[in-house]
Design a protein around this motif. Structure first.
Motif, PDB file in Angstrom:
ATOM      1  N   ASP A 196      37.957  22.844 110.057  1.00  0.00           N
ATOM      2  CA  ASP A 196      38.070  23.827 111.132  1.00  0.00           C
ATOM      3  C   ASP A 196      38.801  25.101 110.724  1.00  0.00           C
ATOM      4  O   ASP A 196      38.684  26.124 111.404  1.00  0.00           O
ATOM      5  CB  ASP A 196      38.779  23.205 112.342  1.00  0.00           C
ATOM      6  CG  ASP A 196      37.979  22.080 112.973  1.00  0.00           C
ATOM      7  OD1 ASP A 196      36.750  22.234 113.095  1.00  0.00           O
ATOM      8  OD2 ASP A 196      38.582  21.048 113.321  1.00  0.00           O
ATOM      9  N   SER A 197      39.552  25.050 109.635  1.00  0.00           N
ATOM     10  CA  SER A 197      40.371  26.226 109.276  1.00  0.00           C
ATOM     11  C   SER A 197      40.167  26.708 107.840  1.00  0.00           C
ATOM     12  O   SER A 197      40.919  27.552 107.370  1.00  0.00           O
ATOM     13  CB  SER A 197      41.853  25.901 109.499  1.00  0.00           C
ATOM     14  OG  SER A 197      42.271  24.802 108.689  1.00  0.00           O
ATOM     15  N   TRP A 198      39.146  26.195 107.146  1.00  0.00           N
ATOM     16  CA  TRP A 198      38.947  26.571 105.745  1.00  0.00           C
ATOM     17  C   TRP A 198      38.777  28.082 105.574  1.00  0.00           C
ATOM     18  O   TRP A 198      39.203  28.661 104.566  1.00  0.00           O
ATOM     19  CB  TRP A 198      37.720  25.859 105.170  1.00  0.00           C
ATOM     20  CG  TRP A 198      36.437  26.186 105.887  1.00  0.00           C
ATOM     21  CD1 TRP A 198      35.882  25.505 106.934  1.00  0.00           C
ATOM     22  CD2 TRP A 198      35.562  27.297 105.636  1.00  0.00           C
ATOM     23  NE1 TRP A 198      34.723  26.105 107.346  1.00  0.00           N
ATOM     24  CE2 TRP A 198      34.495  27.214 106.559  1.00  0.00           C
ATOM     25  CE3 TRP A 198      35.579  28.348 104.723  1.00  0.00           C
ATOM     26  CZ2 TRP A 198      33.459  28.146 106.603  1.00  0.00           C
ATOM     27  CZ3 TRP A 198      34.538  29.285 104.761  1.00  0.00           C
ATOM     28  CH2 TRP A 198      33.497  29.171 105.688  1.00  0.00           C
ATOM     29  N   HIS A 199      38.167  28.743 106.551  1.00  0.00           N
ATOM     30  CA  HIS A 199      37.899  30.179 106.460  1.00  0.00           C
ATOM     31  C   HIS A 199      39.145  31.023 106.686  1.00  0.00           C
ATOM     32  O   HIS A 199      39.085  32.254 106.589  1.00  0.00           O
ATOM     33  CB  HIS A 199      36.829  30.568 107.484  1.00  0.00           C
ATOM     34  CG  HIS A 199      37.167  30.199 108.888  1.00  0.00           C
ATOM     35  ND1 HIS A 199      37.133  28.907 109.334  1.00  0.00           N
ATOM     36  CD2 HIS A 199      37.557  30.953 109.942  1.00  0.00           C
ATOM     37  CE1 HIS A 199      37.480  28.869 110.610  1.00  0.00           C
ATOM     38  NE2 HIS A 199      37.747  30.084 110.998  1.00  0.00           N
ATOM     39  N   GLN A 200      40.262  30.386 106.961  1.00  0.00           N
ATOM     40  CA  GLN A 200      41.521  31.101 107.182  1.00  0.00           C
ATOM     41  C   GLN A 200      42.485  30.926 106.020  1.00  0.00           C
ATOM     42  O   GLN A 200      43.645  31.316 106.109  1.00  0.00           O
ATOM     43  CB  GLN A 200      42.180  30.604 108.480  1.00  0.00           C
ATOM     44  CG  GLN A 200      41.313  30.775 109.718  1.00  0.00           C
ATOM     45  CD  GLN A 200      41.870  30.056 110.939  1.00  0.00           C
ATOM     46  OE1 GLN A 200      42.813  29.260 110.827  1.00  0.00           O
ATOM     47  NE2 GLN A 200      41.303  30.329 112.101  1.00  0.00           N
ATOM     48  N   LEU A 222      28.871  29.520 111.159  1.00  0.00           N
ATOM     49  CA  LEU A 222      29.186  29.171 109.774  1.00  0.00           C
ATOM     50  C   LEU A 222      28.870  30.333 108.838  1.00  0.00           C
ATOM     51  O   LEU A 222      29.671  30.671 107.956  1.00  0.00           O
ATOM     52  CB  LEU A 222      28.392  27.932 109.356  1.00  0.00           C
ATOM     53  CG  LEU A 222      28.573  27.462 107.917  1.00  0.00           C
ATOM     54  CD1 LEU A 222      30.013  27.067 107.648  1.00  0.00           C
ATOM     55  CD2 LEU A 222      27.640  26.302 107.597  1.00  0.00           C
ATOM     56  N   LEU A 223      27.712  30.958 109.015  1.00  0.00           N
ATOM     57  CA  LEU A 223      27.341  32.100 108.178  1.00  0.00           C
ATOM     58  C   LEU A 223      28.319  33.254 108.342  1.00  0.00           C
ATOM     59  O   LEU A 223      28.640  33.967 107.373  1.00  0.00           O
ATOM     60  CB  LEU A 223      25.917  32.551 108.510  1.00  0.00           C
ATOM     61  CG  LEU A 223      24.799  31.608 108.064  1.00  0.00           C
ATOM     62  CD1 LEU A 223      23.465  32.053 108.642  1.00  0.00           C
ATOM     63  CD2 LEU A 223      24.719  31.535 106.538  1.00  0.00           C
ATOM     64  N   ALA A 224      28.802  33.458 109.557  1.00  0.00           N
ATOM     65  CA  ALA A 224      29.780  34.524 109.804  1.00  0.00           C
ATOM     66  C   ALA A 224      31.108  34.206 109.120  1.00  0.00           C
ATOM     67  O   ALA A 224      31.756  35.096 108.539  1.00  0.00           O
ATOM     68  CB  ALA A 224      29.979  34.700 111.303  1.00  0.00           C
ATOM     69  N   GLN A 225      31.537  32.950 109.169  1.00  0.00           N
ATOM     70  CA  GLN A 225      32.781  32.545 108.520  1.00  0.00           C
ATOM     71  C   GLN A 225      32.684  32.677 107.005  1.00  0.00           C
ATOM     72  O   GLN A 225      33.644  33.088 106.344  1.00  0.00           O
ATOM     73  CB  GLN A 225      33.128  31.109 108.920  1.00  0.00           C
ATOM     74  CG  GLN A 225      33.512  30.950 110.381  1.00  0.00           C
ATOM     75  CD  GLN A 225      33.612  29.493 110.813  1.00  0.00           C
ATOM     76  OE1 GLN A 225      33.027  28.598 110.181  1.00  0.00           O
ATOM     77  NE2 GLN A 225      34.347  29.231 111.874  1.00  0.00           N
ATOM     78  N   ILE A 226      31.538  32.332 106.450  1.00  0.00           N
ATOM     79  CA  ILE A 226      31.336  32.475 105.005  1.00  0.00           C
ATOM     80  C   ILE A 226      31.476  33.937 104.590  1.00  0.00           C
ATOM     81  O   ILE A 226      32.141  34.256 103.591  1.00  0.00           O
ATOM     82  CB  ILE A 226      29.946  31.936 104.604  1.00  0.00           C
ATOM     83  CG1 ILE A 226      29.904  30.407 104.746  1.00  0.00           C
ATOM     84  CG2 ILE A 226      29.598  32.338 103.176  1.00  0.00           C
ATOM     85  CD1 ILE A 226      28.532  29.804 104.525  1.00  0.00           C
ATOM     86  N   LYS A 227      30.890  34.817 105.358  1.00  0.00           N
ATOM     87  CA  LYS A 227      30.900  36.250 105.022  1.00  0.00           C
ATOM     88  C   LYS A 227      32.320  36.800 104.970  1.00  0.00           C
ATOM     89  O   LYS A 227      32.650  37.607 104.093  1.00  0.00           O
ATOM     90  CB  LYS A 227      30.059  37.023 106.031  1.00  0.00           C
ATOM     91  CG  LYS A 227      29.822  38.476 105.654  1.00  0.00           C
ATOM     92  CD  LYS A 227      28.757  39.124 106.503  1.00  0.00           C
ATOM     93  CE  LYS A 227      29.155  39.189 107.960  1.00  0.00           C
ATOM     94  NZ  LYS A 227      28.198  39.986 108.764  1.00  0.00           N
ATOM     95  N   THR A 228      33.172  36.366 105.885  1.00  0.00           N
ATOM     96  CA  THR A 228      34.544  36.876 105.914  1.00  0.00           C
ATOM     97  C   THR A 228      35.444  36.200 104.888  1.00  0.00           C
ATOM     98  O   THR A 228      36.582  36.639 104.688  1.00  0.00           O
ATOM     99  CB  THR A 228      35.154  36.673 107.317  1.00  0.00           C
ATOM    100  OG1 THR A 228      35.196  35.273 107.633  1.00  0.00           O
ATOM    101  CG2 THR A 228      34.326  37.404 108.377  1.00  0.00           C
ATOM    102  N   SER A 229      34.931  35.148 104.235  1.00  0.00           N
ATOM    103  CA  SER A 229      35.757  34.390 103.292  1.00  0.00           C
ATOM    104  C   SER A 229      35.453  34.720 101.834  1.00  0.00           C
ATOM    105  O   SER A 229      36.010  34.098 100.927  1.00  0.00           O
ATOM    106  CB  SER A 229      35.563  32.884 103.527  1.00  0.00           C
ATOM    107  OG  SER A 229      35.908  32.530 104.840  1.00  0.00           O
TER     108      SER A 229
END
Length: 319
Positions: A196-200, A222-229
């Protein structure tokens, strides 16, 4: 699905089918008696077909059905040494008859209260194969000396697929829902991140998301979180099973995801175009390169290995 083909249920997960483009060949009039004898006989027939099957078909794509701006980025691969080694190992394991019988019995029992993924992790069976190290480097169009700092593999399973990429990075991070699979990943020495918090946590040079979009409840998120990470020059390695069929293994009563991806098309090539036009471009990604490969899975008493059709993209964030 393949028209006029022979279709079978894949052991790689619920509601995933794999197809053979043709019949497995003529069968003899002789039919052995007894359930196990028949199963072994039918497996022998199927494995004979697999040994004769032209595996280059796994990698073929009709580029005449793809727009030029996308077809020009296609890189055709083929079955290399690592792929053949996986197939040979799968054939050997499939012939461990007593082990396969034990797996069948345990799966039938544990299936009442465990997911298929967790059962496979507990039994340490059903490993997958997507890309070899050399296939990955070819897809990136880089030399063998290419090396980066941080890899994140989302939904890493037992880590077998991750292992083909990990040597190119100083540090490998993973996420996984299944408890039994998380234990296997930690035993491999990978850094396990919270789902739940990997992208942070931090930024990554490469994020691999292999055959996860069709098993994810919120794929757009998920795609949005990948982009910001991603780091500024970071890349995404994305694999999608086609034909696309969404199925959430746990947490959904009807196994349907909250977010449905608008992937359409009557053939592999049309669905590839739809993935790009209707999912990736609106999500802010640009295709660097792409290919078609088999998504391979270790077999069982029915046959030595299974496969699905995968499109694999290397992506970057669009300017």
């Amino acid at each position: 699905m393949v028209d006029d083909g022979v279709c079978y249920k894949s052991s790689s997960g619920p509601d995933r089918d794999f197809c053979l483009d043709q019949d497995i060949g003529p069968t003899l009039n002789f039919k052995p008696r007894g359930g196990l004898a028949r199963a072994l006989y039918e497996k022998q027939q199927t494995d004979h077909f697999l040994s004769q099957f032209d595996k280059s078909q796994w990698y073929h794509c009709d580029l005449s059905k793809i727009p030029l701006d996308l077809s020009s980025k296609f890189i055709e691969l083929g079955p290399d040494d690592e792929t053949i080694k996986f197939l040979q190992q799968s054939e050997e394991k499939s012939d461990w008859i007593l082990t396969q019988i034990w797996h069948s019995v345990v799966k039938a029992f544990l299936g009442w209260f465990m997911t298929q993924t967790s059962i496979n992790g507990w039994l340490q069976r059903g490993s997958m194969f997507v890309l070899s190290l050399q296939q990955f480097l070819k897809l990136l169009r880089v030399e063998d000396s290419w090396h980066k700092e941080a890899l994140l593999d989302l939904g890493a399973g037992d880590g077998e697929v991750t292992a083909h990429l990990a040597s190119l990075f100083d540090k490998t991070y993973v996420t996984e829902v299944s408890t039994t699979m998380r234990t296997l990943l930690q035993n491999r020495g990978y850094s396990l991140l919270d789902i739940d918090s990997w992208h942070q946590t931090r930024k990554f040079d490469l994020i691999s998301c292999l055959n996860l979009l069709d098993r994810c409840d919120t794929p757009n998120q998920l795609l949005a979180q990948i982009k910001t990470s991603l780091k500024p020059d970071g890349l995404v390695l994305l694999a999608v099973v086609l034909p696309f069929s969404a199925y959430v293994e746990a947490g959904s009563r009807d196994h349907r995801p909250t977010e449905l991806l608008p992937i359409v098309g009557s053939c592999f090539e049309e669905q590839v175009k739809s993935v790009v036009d209707d999912v990736l471009t609106p999500a802010g990604y640009e295709v660097v390169s792409w290919t078609r490969v088999p998504y391979l899975c270790e077999g069982d008493l029915q046959q030595s290995y299974y496969w699905l059709d995968d499109v694999v993209f290397v992506l970057k964030v669009a300017n």
